[in-house]
Design an enzyme around this catalytic site. Sequence first.
Site, PDB file in Angstrom:
ATOM      1  N   GLN A 161      20.210  19.154  68.493  1.00  0.00           N
ATOM      2  CA  GLN A 161      19.360  18.823  69.532  1.00  0.00           C
ATOM      3  C   GLN A 161      19.065  20.281  70.529  1.00  0.00           C
ATOM      4  O   GLN A 161      19.596  21.394  70.395  1.00  0.00           O
ATOM      5  CB  GLN A 161      20.212  18.350  70.433  1.00  0.00           C
ATOM      6  N   PHE A 221      17.590  12.012  71.610  1.00  0.00           N
ATOM      7  CA  PHE A 221      19.343  12.377  71.394  1.00  0.00           C
ATOM      8  C   PHE A 221      19.546  12.404  70.144  1.00  0.00           C
ATOM      9  O   PHE A 221      18.727  12.800  69.136  1.00  0.00           O
ATOM     10  CB  PHE A 221      20.181  11.649  72.134  1.00  0.00           C
ATOM     11  N   ASN A 264      22.074  22.260  70.845  1.00  0.00           N
ATOM     12  CA  ASN A 264      23.622  21.050  70.883  1.00  0.00           C
ATOM     13  C   ASN A 264      24.007  20.643  68.687  1.00  0.00           C
ATOM     14  O   ASN A 264      23.355  20.980  68.287  1.00  0.00           O
ATOM     15  CB  ASN A 264      24.215  20.629  71.686  1.00  0.00           C
ATOM     16  N   ASP A 265      24.434  19.807  69.025  1.00  0.00           N
ATOM     17  CA  ASP A 265      24.733  19.137  66.881  1.00  0.00           C
ATOM     18  C   ASP A 265      23.987  19.390  66.919  1.00  0.00           C
ATOM     19  O   ASP A 265      22.388  19.019  67.291  1.00  0.00           O
ATOM     20  CB  ASP A 265      24.734  17.287  68.029  1.00  0.00           C
ATOM     21  N   TRP A 310      21.991  22.455  78.947  1.00  0.00           N
ATOM     22  CA  TRP A 310      21.299  21.166  78.485  1.00  0.00           C
ATOM     23  C   TRP A 310      20.295  20.895  79.890  1.00  0.00           C
ATOM     24  O   TRP A 310      20.199  20.543  80.656  1.00  0.00           O
ATOM     25  CB  TRP A 310      22.650  20.312  78.483  1.00  0.00           C
ATOM     26  N   ASP A 332      23.935   8.293  68.343  1.00  0.00           N
ATOM     27  CA  ASP A 332      23.975   8.625  67.444  1.00  0.00           C
ATOM     28  C   ASP A 332      24.347   8.379  66.051  1.00  0.00           C
ATOM     29  O   ASP A 332      25.123   8.009  65.344  1.00  0.00           O
ATOM     30  CB  ASP A 332      25.003  10.235  67.813  1.00  0.00           C
TER      31      ASP A 332
END
Length: 499
Positions: free
Chosen positions: A63, A106, A46-47, A71, A170
């Site tokens: 990620q 994260f 992801n990100d 995930w 984040d």
Amino acid sequence: MTEQINHAKLTQKLEEAERANAELEKSVNDRWYPTFHIAAKAGWINDPNGLSFYQGRYHTFFQHHPYGSTWGPMHWGHVSSEDLVHWKREPIALAPTLEADRDGVFSGSAVTGDDGRLYAYYTGHRWTNGINEDEGSDQVQCLATSEDGVHFEKQGVVVEGPQELPNFRDPKVFRVRETWYMVFGATSTENRGQVWMYTSTDMFEWTFDRILFEDPNPEVFMLECPDFFELNGKWVLTYCPMTPTPAGYDHRNSHNAGYVVGDWAPGNDFRQLTDYRQTDRGHNFYAPQTFEAPNGRRLGYGWMGSFSIPLAPQLTDSWSGQLTVPLEFSLTEDLKLAHLPIKELEQLRGSEKDLGAFTLDINNDMVVLDESAAYDLELTINLAESTTERVGLQVGLTEDGAHTYVGYDRLAGTLFIDRRLAGNGDRGYRATPYVAGEKLKLRVLVDRGSVEVFADDGVESLSSFTFANAGPRALVLSSESGTLTVDSLKVWEMGSIWS
Ligand code: FRU
């Protein structure tokens, strides 16, 4: 929390992750695996994280769950490049090894520190009950440093944050003159979505500065992945509000990204000058992150993926999720954030098809490409001389008629991506209001599992997954109940980013 850091454990966990990922790679199905977008060689991503230029190379982290296509416990995957065009896979950079990041490393960012090391700030994540979100989670900001941009040494927690906040994550770090700033997303005790700011002079000790922003929508309980940067003397705050009710063209996805623009100076409050605007109105654009490239350009990516149903078709393919192409961000006079594929991407263009200028008859279909799964297209339509109701491109058209329909709707004044006949995956329709003048200029990037559409010099964009059926994939230009006058149409086969 101060804990003893076991450096050998990181090496061991990374080796385990690499082995599992190599095993998973053996079962990768590449039917929708991108040619010119960054994705993990196997497993979930992801990100975008830690975007940086360090020791002469561009570093893109993300990620990553290396053990499966959904995930899971988050790692940082890593690729690097000299030119933002050709990419090299680097070893997985970070894995959960501390008590503080027990259930996930994260999202976060990376900057070159005053001592020349690369500083990666990320959120250490722990489920309070050790299993799931039911009793909430504990999130702290951690630091890992590197002397080569590839191998990291964890330094532990640098920002504990207020214990009572349900979400606090984040970190995006940047510097203004002598001071370092860290912004992150938070859920307030009143359950409101906020962006918090801390400052530091030594990169280790961080002090609360202020709550920079609160989403005016009381439905929004968290702002994920904020980014805060200066363009043309204004400050752009991008963030991902969770989870406002869909309304019109906005908030249609389970996860959406947007921004506001305002004035800000160190030591001051942020003065918002614009309303919230979604950065991209396609199905799959989330958690964008930017960084300042050496020549001052503001570059970045969004994540093309989904935490919900529409990702289903990839689940059996042993990989999932990709980044957008690298984007260059700019601010218009009327304070809109525009983004376009970086110029360098044109280096991947291979054989060119130049169809020049022509007119397509009423209700006609013209085959532009017989067979291609990865291409870059530039199209200029003379709307003043066309009577077509829609300008349509049938993308990923297979013999059975399945395709994704992309184009411009003159009646509604929208750009659209319509996946009702897409063959696989979620059908959803997405659009963004846009009234073109006499000329409509479209840039369309099609990769094996995605389409990105840009118009109005990047002010409007739609980025979506599209899962074509098996067989050769054609591209067809269509007119509807009218004629279509094309000023120019060029399309290039796109080469691979992997060197
Ligand atoms: C956004 C996000 C971040 C978090 C990360 C976990 O997509 O939920 O807030 O750090 O993903 O993978």
